[in-house]
Write an enzyme that holds these catalytic residues in place. Structure first.
Site, PDB file in Angstrom:
ATOM      1  CG  ASP A   1      -1.668   1.320   1.355  1.00 28.28           C
ATOM      2  OD1 ASP A   1      -2.593   1.520   0.552  1.00 28.28           O
ATOM      3  OD2 ASP A   1      -1.325   2.143   2.225  1.00 28.28           O
TER       4      ASP A   1
ATOM      5  CE1 TYR B   1       0.495   7.680   3.633  1.00 27.13           C
ATOM      6  CE2 TYR B   1       0.867   5.680   2.371  1.00 27.13           C
ATOM      7  CZ  TYR B   1       0.128   6.399   3.287  1.00 27.13           C
ATOM      8  OH  TYR B   1      -0.982   5.823   3.866  1.00 27.13           O
TER       9      TYR B   1
ATOM     10  CE  LYS C   1      -3.851   4.852   1.800  1.00 23.09           C
ATOM     11  NZ  LYS C   1      -2.514   4.302   1.478  1.00 23.09           N
TER      12      LYS C   1
END
Length: 338
Positions: A53, A58, A83
């Protein structure tokens, strides 16, 4: 290692009970050498971990670039999630990276959950990853605890009424992605999400762990009824369950430290490492498909694998229940329910 596979919602995806979360690899709260980040991804693949993931947030694109480079040669063997909900805006000249990122790429995040933004975010992720598809797409970090009530109302309107959910449904219904969901730190917004329609999976960080079971009812109960799976992020509650002093990305308050001390004492009585219990506990709930800790180095990954291999006596869970450490209705690995 061989990992049990669990079906994700009603999709055809089966994910391992242990996955790899890649926020920490991008310098979340502490610097990570790029060589360590790349070596950790490679070590996870070699260990048989085939669910990874990541997210644009990030390291402001850094994690997706690292992950894409790390998995590209073995993409067909993996399940990959990223995401949507943030677009990345370039920054010029010196600036202080927000959100505690250490040495991120030169961008900042801009929240947007509308139709066009979600489509653009997805396309941008594919380019950063250098891949032509991802399997699971999560709506990232929406909710009142994250944005405040007034700001979240604006952002929720984008998701609900300005085409955000429609975009996700289109991507799933036409087969571009296999599963859609939300990735958040607060379970309450996931109950709101059920009012929009059907979802396949939710990535919930920190709210169903050995330390905290606040999402048990009504959220996890609703997941069972609606046939949606849950991936547990942050199984160590930001580090407090591996002997650190951080909880919810900040210094742990005294009441949390005291509760962790009781958990640690029970584990010590049985000769079990507390992090081993923390990894295994969430998987007893029938809605939970996987846990995804976030190691920063191959050494930390190997420690997680060692904890994973620990056989935990049923008496550990029963002793914790006797001390009132679990919420009523919590299913235990011993087969009992609190």
């Amino acid at each position: 290692m061989q990992f049990e596979k669990r079906r994700l919602g009603e999709t055809k995806l089966e994910i391992p009970t242990l996955g790899l979360g890649c926020a920490s690899l991008a310098g979340n709260m502490a610097a990570v050498a790029e060589t360590d980040a790349r070596a950790t991804i490679a070590a996870a693949l070699e260990a048989g971990i085939d669910y990874i993931d990541t997210a644009p947030f990030y390291g402001f694109g850094k994690s997706e670039r690292l992950v894409g480079d790390g998995v590209r040669a073995r993409r067909e063997e993996l399940i990959l999630s990223t995401k949507v909900g943030r677009l990345l805006a370039p920054q010029f000249g010196p600036y202080d990276p927000p959100n505690g990122w250490v040495d991120p790429l030169p961008f900042v995040d801009v929240f947007d959950y509308s139709y066009d933004a979600i489509m653009r975010s997805f396309e941008d992720s594919l380019q950063r990853l250098g891949l032509n598809r991802v399997d699971i797409l999560y709506v990232h970090d929406i909710g009142e605890a994250t944005h405040g009530k007034a700001r979240n109302a604006v952002l929720w309107d984008q998701l609900a009424n300005q085409g955000g959910y429609k975009a996700l449904r289109e991507l799933r219904d036409n087969g571009t992605v296999s599963a859609i969901g939300l990735g958040v730190n607060e379970w309450e917004v996931l109950m709101d999400a059920f009012e929009l329609g059907d979802w396949d999976a939710f990535l919930l960080a920190g709210r169903y762990t050995l330390l905290e079971q606040t999402s048990l009812s009504p959220f996890l109960e609703t997941c069972i009824a609606r046939k949606a799976s849950v991936v547990i992020g942050g199984p160590f509650n930001s580090g407090i369950l591996v002997g650190g002093d951080t909880w919810n990305y900040g210094k742990a308050p005294e009441e949390i430290v005291r509760k962790v001390g009781i958990i640690q004492s029970v584990c010590a009585d049985f000769g079990v490492a507390m992090p081993a219990a923390a990894l295994k506990f969430p998987l007893t709930h029938p809605a939970v498909a996987s846990v995804i800790p976030g190691p920063r180095t191959p050494t930390e990954l190997q420690q997680i694998l060692d904890w994973w291999a620990v056989d935990i006596p049923d008496g550990v869970w029963d002793a914790m229940a006797d001390k009132g450490l679990f919420a009523p209705g919590t299913p235990l690995p011993s087969g009992k329910t609190v």
